[in-house]
Enzyme design. Sequence first.
Site, PDB file in Angstrom:
ATOM      1  N   SER A 162       0.848  -1.192   0.000  1.00 40.32           N
ATOM      2  CA  SER A 162       0.000   0.000   0.000  1.00 40.32           C
ATOM      3  C   SER A 162       0.893   1.256   0.000  1.00 40.32           C
ATOM      4  O   SER A 162       1.785   1.351  -0.842  1.00 40.32           O
ATOM      5  CB  SER A 162      -0.946  -0.040   1.196  1.00 40.32           C
ATOM      6  OG  SER A 162      -1.977   0.902   1.046  1.00 40.32           O
ATOM      7  N   ARG A 234     -12.041   7.022   8.926  1.00 40.65           N
ATOM      8  CA  ARG A 234     -11.537   5.648   8.965  1.00 40.65           C
ATOM      9  C   ARG A 234     -12.568   4.664   8.392  1.00 40.65           C
ATOM     10  O   ARG A 234     -12.210   3.738   7.665  1.00 40.65           O
ATOM     11  CB  ARG A 234     -11.195   5.276  10.408  1.00 40.65           C
ATOM     12  CG  ARG A 234     -10.771   3.839  10.611  1.00 40.65           C
ATOM     13  CD  ARG A 234      -9.478   3.522   9.878  1.00 40.65           C
ATOM     14  NE  ARG A 234      -8.921   2.252  10.332  1.00 40.65           N
ATOM     15  CZ  ARG A 234      -7.820   1.713   9.851  1.00 40.65           C
ATOM     16  NH1 ARG A 234      -7.148   2.315   8.885  1.00 40.65           N
ATOM     17  NH2 ARG A 234      -7.356   0.569  10.299  1.00 40.65           N
ATOM     18  N   ASP A 330      -8.343  -6.494  -5.130  1.00 40.90           N
ATOM     19  CA  ASP A 330      -7.961  -5.159  -4.634  1.00 40.90           C
ATOM     20  C   ASP A 330      -8.496  -4.107  -5.596  1.00 40.90           C
ATOM     21  O   ASP A 330      -8.009  -3.974  -6.717  1.00 40.90           O
ATOM     22  CB  ASP A 330      -6.431  -5.085  -4.531  1.00 40.90           C
ATOM     23  CG  ASP A 330      -5.938  -3.771  -3.926  1.00 40.90           C
ATOM     24  OD1 ASP A 330      -6.744  -2.835  -3.759  1.00 40.90           O
ATOM     25  OD2 ASP A 330      -4.740  -3.690  -3.619  1.00 40.90           O
ATOM     26  N   HIS A 363      -7.907  -5.083  -0.780  1.00 43.37           N
ATOM     27  CA  HIS A 363      -6.613  -4.438  -0.586  1.00 43.37           C
ATOM     28  C   HIS A 363      -5.880  -4.957   0.647  1.00 43.37           C
ATOM     29  O   HIS A 363      -4.657  -5.137   0.630  1.00 43.37           O
ATOM     30  CB  HIS A 363      -6.824  -2.924  -0.478  1.00 43.37           C
ATOM     31  CG  HIS A 363      -5.572  -2.158  -0.251  1.00 43.37           C
ATOM     32  ND1 HIS A 363      -4.571  -2.102  -1.199  1.00 43.37           N
ATOM     33  CD2 HIS A 363      -5.120  -1.439   0.807  1.00 43.37           C
ATOM     34  CE1 HIS A 363      -3.565  -1.365  -0.737  1.00 43.37           C
ATOM     35  NE2 HIS A 363      -3.877  -0.957   0.484  1.00 43.37           N
ATOM     36  N   ASP A 364      -6.603  -5.188   1.730  1.00 39.48           N
ATOM     37  CA  ASP A 364      -5.965  -5.616   2.980  1.00 39.48           C
ATOM     38  C   ASP A 364      -5.363  -7.015   2.912  1.00 39.48           C
ATOM     39  O   ASP A 364      -4.751  -7.460   3.889  1.00 39.48           O
ATOM     40  CB  ASP A 364      -6.957  -5.532   4.143  1.00 39.48           C
ATOM     41  CG  ASP A 364      -6.859  -4.193   4.877  1.00 39.48           C
ATOM     42  OD1 ASP A 364      -5.971  -3.395   4.525  1.00 39.48           O
ATOM     43  OD2 ASP A 364      -7.661  -3.958   5.791  1.00 39.48           O
TER      44      ASP A 364
END
Lengths: 392, 392
Positions: A162, A234, A330, A363-364
Amino acid sequence: MTEQPVSSPSGETDVENFADVVTLGEGNPLVLDSGEMLGAIEVAYKTWGRLNADKSNAILICHALTGDHYVCGTNPITGKGGWWENMVGPGKPVDTDRYYIICSNVLGSCAGTTGPASLNPITGKAYGPDFPVITLGDMVRAQALLLDHLGIDTLFSVIGGSMGGMQTLQWAAAYPDRVKTVVAIATTWRHSAQNIAFHEVGRQAIMADVNWAHGRYMDDPRAEPPHAGLAVARMAAHITYMSESGLTSRFGRNLQDRDKVAFGFDADFQIESYLRHQGISFVDRFDANSYLYITRAMDYYDLSAPYDGVLAEAFRETKTRFCVISFTSDWLYTTEESRHIVRSLNAVGARVSFANIDMDKGHDSFLLDCPEMNDMVAGFLQSEARSIGVNS
Amino acid sequence: MTEQPVSSPSGETDVENFADVVTLGEGNPLVLDSGEMLGAIEVAYKTWGRLNADKSNAILICHALTGDHYVCGTNPITGKGGWWENMVGPGKPVDTDRYYIICSNVLGSCAGTTGPASLNPITGKAYGPDFPVITLGDMVRAQALLLDHLGIDTLFSVIGGSMGGMQTLQWAAAYPDRVKTVVAIATTWRHSAQNIAFHEVGRQAIMADVNWAHGRYMDDPRAEPPHAGLAVARMAAHITYMSESGLTSRFGRNLQDRDKVAFGFDADFQIESYLRHQGISFVDRFDANSYLYITRAMDYYDLSAPYDGVLAEAFRETKTRFCVISFTSDWLYTTEESRHIVRSLNAVGARVSFANIDMDKGHDSFLLDCPEMNDMVAGFLQSEARSIGVNS
């Protein structure tokens, strides 16, 4: 905070062997991309393993937007394990028994390195909005100062996912002679309009919070920080870290502790409760102004900008060897963006290994236990270490 | 507000020929899905064209989350044109010269129909958080009451995109004998975890605004409404209405009135300025509590829930004919979701026309001038009108 290296009874060095905050750039201020200067800066970092005699086994790990230098072992801020324990440790792909591993908290962050929450020596108060706007280039400059301080000229590898991946590419572009290899995971070479848009929503959420007080919420120690706005920021970002299919398989429309909807605005669905928890728990460990500054740095990031958008030119005559990894699910930094990086590197004859890993966690994925990613990184590092002749 | 039908000098009826607010359900309150009851409700609506002698040419248009009943012609709230002028008007696919067209503001909204900003007859103040939580089913029940009032038993068609599309499917499921055809565009049969997640971020942004005052911001006429939170909610949602490629081609990383970044937190990039404008302009025309209630209704929407997730069962023995349209770049309600609707309809032998239109504008494609969509809707309506025997 200084910890001394800890030796285990067997005489071997413990995995968590050094954490420090070092003052850098005294008398020689860091010149930022904005043209502003930052005098002496503090950089918080940790190391694991031992630097070998010819200093050829150093690896820099770069953390993501809300990360810190607690890569593995217990994070003293959260009391939890490090953020990349699947990847870094004894016998792990980034093997603390073989390599000397360094990770520093990025410039602008809030886990020990100088950022907007740090004391401004001129005013004696927190910088707040007087902190200069920084870039990924500035973050990497601060890391280079740390390496100078540690007496390390050349890195065997720079590794990150990232925003950490952006830093790895920045390293290869800015310091081509100091980086033997790069592992860039789930990343991009420039922030897209959609990436900027999501960050702008987060910034607006923070700045809409009356407690933000134009960034000066730290001036009055009794004032509340802008926790509500930061939590919303967040939450919005967290959606982009997960895939639609991952959310569906994990949460779907499952209800929270009930067999029917409550016809109200409490968290009815598990996904709502999960997101609220992500928001609430984040504000205890992160500074709202740091969030503004680091997202801004990411939005400004565009390695191809000095070359009229031709990314390949950023790596002309590079000798660095690259490992690029993307994840099929992602949608924040897509496979197509990784392919563009690979094609650009190919265009200048760089050596690149590329894997697009089929994983539905979005993505994570790079933070999760992913055997394919682990194998790819371990194999790349072993092969390059052998080729370069790195001794453990 | 009541306008009388307007005749043009030629004797033909003007396109914008009727707008009214009607009180419905007096003495016979609407029983909501929550079990609560709403006494007399007001429903704001507009009509265009003329109902034919056998009342067979009536079309109900259903609007989306932030829409209203001003489908075409000047919207008196915004002073701008209606939200679907490409689709509805003389000679347009939904032809006001052939059909009698009705659109009403949905229950819970804020353009004239009863919602949380309306006066609660019990307290004499705005309902605010005392307004009952409503569902898509309740919105459609209110529309059915309006049709009863207008003396229209059967609709030739129910047409809508996004939340409007959800209403069209709800109509077919709840009132199978009252709906000859349905045109469902860019929509879904249930809100996914990701859909709920984005709405939850918007709701949290509104509720985090201190001016929200637990939903009672209308009690004090001098109090500011939660405009900052509502603007953030709108910005987050707006990203989901556009595609990544659409954003890239329209904005990319283009800077706003500058040739370099400003190293600050003003809108440097055009996408930031655009998003901020979307947020700021939205709060002038929409009520924050309505946004909470309508997003909640959408999140609760799941046509398959009463049938253990088997959507086909919602349409068993349907005689309605369906036209389903999706857009390749719509990541909010994806092509795959439209395909699931089509497959479910096929499973119960329903007649379905389906088109997946290649357009890169994302979810909002349905609101834009899209010749393929226009042709598909025009052709479907003409063919079905001929088949059913609808006279102009």
